[in-house]
Design a protein around this motif. Structure first.
Motif, PDB file in Angstrom:
ATOM      1  N   ILE A  12      44.057  32.528  33.401  1.00  0.00           N
ATOM      2  CA  ILE A  12      44.543  31.774  32.236  1.00  0.00           C
ATOM      3  C   ILE A  12      44.328  32.583  30.962  1.00  0.00           C
ATOM      4  N   ASP A  13      43.133  33.145  30.828  1.00  0.00           N
ATOM      5  CA  ASP A  13      42.834  33.964  29.647  1.00  0.00           C
ATOM      6  C   ASP A  13      43.739  35.194  29.586  1.00  0.00           C
ATOM      7  N   LEU A  14      43.915  35.843  30.728  1.00  0.00           N
ATOM      8  CA  LEU A  14      44.707  37.075  30.754  1.00  0.00           C
ATOM      9  C   LEU A  14      46.168  36.797  30.416  1.00  0.00           C
ATOM     10  N   ARG A  15      46.720  35.725  30.953  1.00  0.00           N
ATOM     11  CA  ARG A  15      48.114  35.375  30.625  1.00  0.00           C
ATOM     12  C   ARG A  15      48.275  35.181  29.118  1.00  0.00           C
ATOM     13  N   TYR A  16      47.310  34.497  28.518  1.00  0.00           N
ATOM     14  CA  TYR A  16      47.389  34.249  27.076  1.00  0.00           C
ATOM     15  C   TYR A  16      47.340  35.559  26.292  1.00  0.00           C
ATOM     16  N   LEU A  17      46.393  36.426  26.634  1.00  0.00           N
ATOM     17  CA  LEU A  17      46.238  37.682  25.900  1.00  0.00           C
ATOM     18  C   LEU A  17      47.448  38.598  26.095  1.00  0.00           C
ATOM     19  N   LEU A  18      48.004  38.625  27.305  1.00  0.00           N
ATOM     20  CA  LEU A  18      49.212  39.422  27.536  1.00  0.00           C
ATOM     21  C   LEU A  18      50.377  38.888  26.700  1.00  0.00           C
ATOM     22  N   SER A  19      50.462  37.569  26.591  1.00  0.00           N
ATOM     23  CA  SER A  19      51.545  36.968  25.800  1.00  0.00           C
ATOM     24  C   SER A  19      51.400  37.277  24.316  1.00  0.00           C
ATOM     25  N   ARG A  20      50.180  37.635  23.902  1.00  0.00           N
ATOM     26  CA  ARG A  20      49.933  37.992  22.506  1.00  0.00           C
ATOM     27  C   ARG A  20      50.091  39.489  22.265  1.00  0.00           C
ATOM     28  N   GLY A  21      50.492  40.222  23.316  1.00  0.00           N
ATOM     29  CA  GLY A  21      50.800  41.633  23.150  1.00  0.00           C
ATOM     30  C   GLY A  21      49.668  42.597  23.423  1.00  0.00           C
ATOM     31  N   ILE A  28      41.538  43.828  30.803  1.00  0.00           N
ATOM     32  CA  ILE A  28      41.063  43.440  32.134  1.00  0.00           C
ATOM     33  C   ILE A  28      39.537  43.365  32.163  1.00  0.00           C
ATOM     34  N   ASP A  29      38.872  44.387  31.621  1.00  0.00           N
ATOM     35  CA  ASP A  29      37.408  44.380  31.628  1.00  0.00           C
ATOM     36  C   ASP A  29      36.849  43.309  30.703  1.00  0.00           C
ATOM     37  N   LEU A  30      37.525  43.077  29.585  1.00  0.00           N
ATOM     38  CA  LEU A  30      37.080  42.024  28.667  1.00  0.00           C
ATOM     39  C   LEU A  30      37.063  40.673  29.373  1.00  0.00           C
ATOM     40  N   VAL A  31      38.169  40.349  30.029  1.00  0.00           N
ATOM     41  CA  VAL A  31      38.271  39.076  30.746  1.00  0.00           C
ATOM     42  C   VAL A  31      37.355  39.081  31.970  1.00  0.00           C
ATOM     43  N   GLY A  32      37.316  40.221  32.662  1.00  0.00           N
ATOM     44  CA  GLY A  32      36.473  40.315  33.849  1.00  0.00           C
ATOM     45  C   GLY A  32      35.001  40.130  33.539  1.00  0.00           C
ATOM     46  N   ASP A  33      34.553  40.703  32.424  1.00  0.00           N
ATOM     47  CA  ASP A  33      33.151  40.542  32.027  1.00  0.00           C
ATOM     48  C   ASP A  33      32.842  39.091  31.666  1.00  0.00           C
ATOM     49  N   LYS A  34      33.769  38.464  30.971  1.00  0.00           N
ATOM     50  CA  LYS A  34      33.554  37.068  30.564  1.00  0.00           C
ATOM     51  C   LYS A  34      33.351  36.168  31.778  1.00  0.00           C
ATOM     52  N   TRP A  35      34.150  36.402  32.840  1.00  0.00           N
ATOM     53  CA  TRP A  35      34.105  35.533  34.014  1.00  0.00           C
ATOM     54  C   TRP A  35      33.344  36.158  35.184  1.00  0.00           C
ATOM     55  N   ASN A  36      32.627  37.240  34.903  1.00  0.00           N
ATOM     56  CA  ASN A  36      31.751  37.859  35.902  1.00  0.00           C
ATOM     57  C   ASN A  36      32.512  38.205  37.186  1.00  0.00           C
ATOM     58  N   LEU A  37      33.676  38.829  37.018  1.00  0.00           N
ATOM     59  CA  LEU A  37      34.496  39.190  38.172  1.00  0.00           C
ATOM     60  C   LEU A  37      34.044  40.518  38.758  1.00  0.00           C
ATOM     61  N   ASN A  38      34.140  40.626  40.081  1.00  0.00           N
ATOM     62  CA  ASN A  38      33.809  41.894  40.719  1.00  0.00           C
ATOM     63  C   ASN A  38      35.019  42.830  40.696  1.00  0.00           C
ATOM     64  N   ARG A  39      34.857  44.008  41.274  1.00  0.00           N
ATOM     65  CA  ARG A  39      35.911  45.030  41.228  1.00  0.00           C
ATOM     66  C   ARG A  39      37.199  44.549  41.894  1.00  0.00           C
ATOM     67  N   ASP A  40      37.084  43.896  43.047  1.00  0.00           N
ATOM     68  CA  ASP A  40      38.271  43.413  43.756  1.00  0.00           C
ATOM     69  C   ASP A  40      38.994  42.332  42.959  1.00  0.00           C
ATOM     70  N   GLU A  41      38.239  41.440  42.350  1.00  0.00           N
ATOM     71  CA  GLU A  41      38.846  40.355  41.575  1.00  0.00           C
ATOM     72  C   GLU A  41      39.574  40.903  40.342  1.00  0.00           C
ATOM     73  N   ARG A  42      39.019  41.921  39.719  1.00  0.00           N
ATOM     74  CA  ARG A  42      39.690  42.545  38.568  1.00  0.00           C
ATOM     75  C   ARG A  42      40.976  43.245  39.016  1.00  0.00           C
ATOM     76  N   HIS A  43      40.925  43.863  40.185  1.00  0.00           N
ATOM     77  CA  HIS A  43      42.106  44.522  40.736  1.00  0.00           C
ATOM     78  C   HIS A  43      43.217  43.498  41.006  1.00  0.00           C
ATOM     79  N   ILE A  44      42.840  42.344  41.521  1.00  0.00           N
ATOM     80  CA  ILE A  44      43.810  41.275  41.769  1.00  0.00           C
ATOM     81  C   ILE A  44      44.457  40.825  40.461  1.00  0.00           C
TER      82      ILE A  44
END
Length: 220
Positions: A12-21, A28-44
């Motif tokens: 949800i966060d990534l879609r919003y930020l992409l829509s803002r250019g 990816i790392d900004l959103v991934g860090d916020k939601w504590n995503l691992n390497r595979d989840e960031r790749h997805i």
């Protein structure tokens, strides 16, 4: 194990930020860090999530399989084979926001033929054959080991299916596919952005053959 709850929130966060250019790689790392995503989840996230504008452009250039009649179809061979083989092996593949199916295996440069390779080639040709393309051109990156052997196998199958076409090893399959295909078959984001017309072949394969979609991950 994927944390699907955090993955959905991050999407949800990534879609919003992409829509803002914002640049995809930079956030990816900004959103991934916020939601504590691992390497595979960031790749997805990187492969699955798109802005509404990107989706609209993708839909505008997508063609139906009936539209390939009399056209040169260019296939991004490793991209397509890896995804189909991953699916047949029961590995997780993702249905992205643009409706294209993508693997998450990261095996591209290490690709090796598997017991599913011939089946995957035959599935591709079986799907395309009834729609009478002018020719089918398979492009393989020559820097990947044994690309010549795979090209020879594909040529043999083209002959068996009585289809015009070729399989070539090239320095860059991306460039060759874009330059030579009236209709492009790939799920690579960069290729799809530059292609005049593209066909969502893998989704058609799964739908037409009524294959189980239980290992397809879609992030709502």
């Amino acid at each position: 194990m994927l944390n699907k709850i955090n993955l959905r929130e991050a999407a949800i966060d990534l879609r919003y930020l992409l829509s803002r250019g914002y640049n995809r790689k930079s956030i990816i790392d900004l959103v991934g860090d916020k939601w504590n995503l691992n390497r595979d989840e960031r790749h997805i996230l990187y492969r699955a999530i798109f802005s509404l504008e990107e989706i609209k452009v993708r839909q505008w250039n997508e063609v139906q399989i009936e539209d390939i009649e009399g056209k040169t179809v260019a296939i991004d061979t490793y991209n397509i084979l890896i995804t189909i083989e991953s699916f047949l092996k029961g590995l997780v593949i993702i249905q992205a926001d643009d409706q294209y199916l993508r693997d998450i295996s990261r095996v591209f440069n290490k690709y090796k033929q598997s017991p599913y390779t011939l089946q995957s080639i035959q599935m591709i040709l079986t799907e395309l054959q009834p729609h009478h393309p002018k020719e089918i051109l398979f492009y393989l990156d020559k820097n990947i080991s044994r690309s010549g052997e795979l090209a020879a196998l594909i040529k043999k199958e083209l002959n068996n299916f009585k289809l015009e076409g070729d399989a070539q090893t090239v320095p860059s399959s991306d460039k060759s596919v874009i330059m030579n295909g009236e209709v492009v078959v790939s799920s690579d984001r960069v290729i799809l952005e530059r292609a005049r017309n593209h066909l969502n072949l893998i989704s058609l394969l799964i739908e037409d053959k009524k294959l189980s979609d239980e290992n397809i991950l879609k992030i709502e």
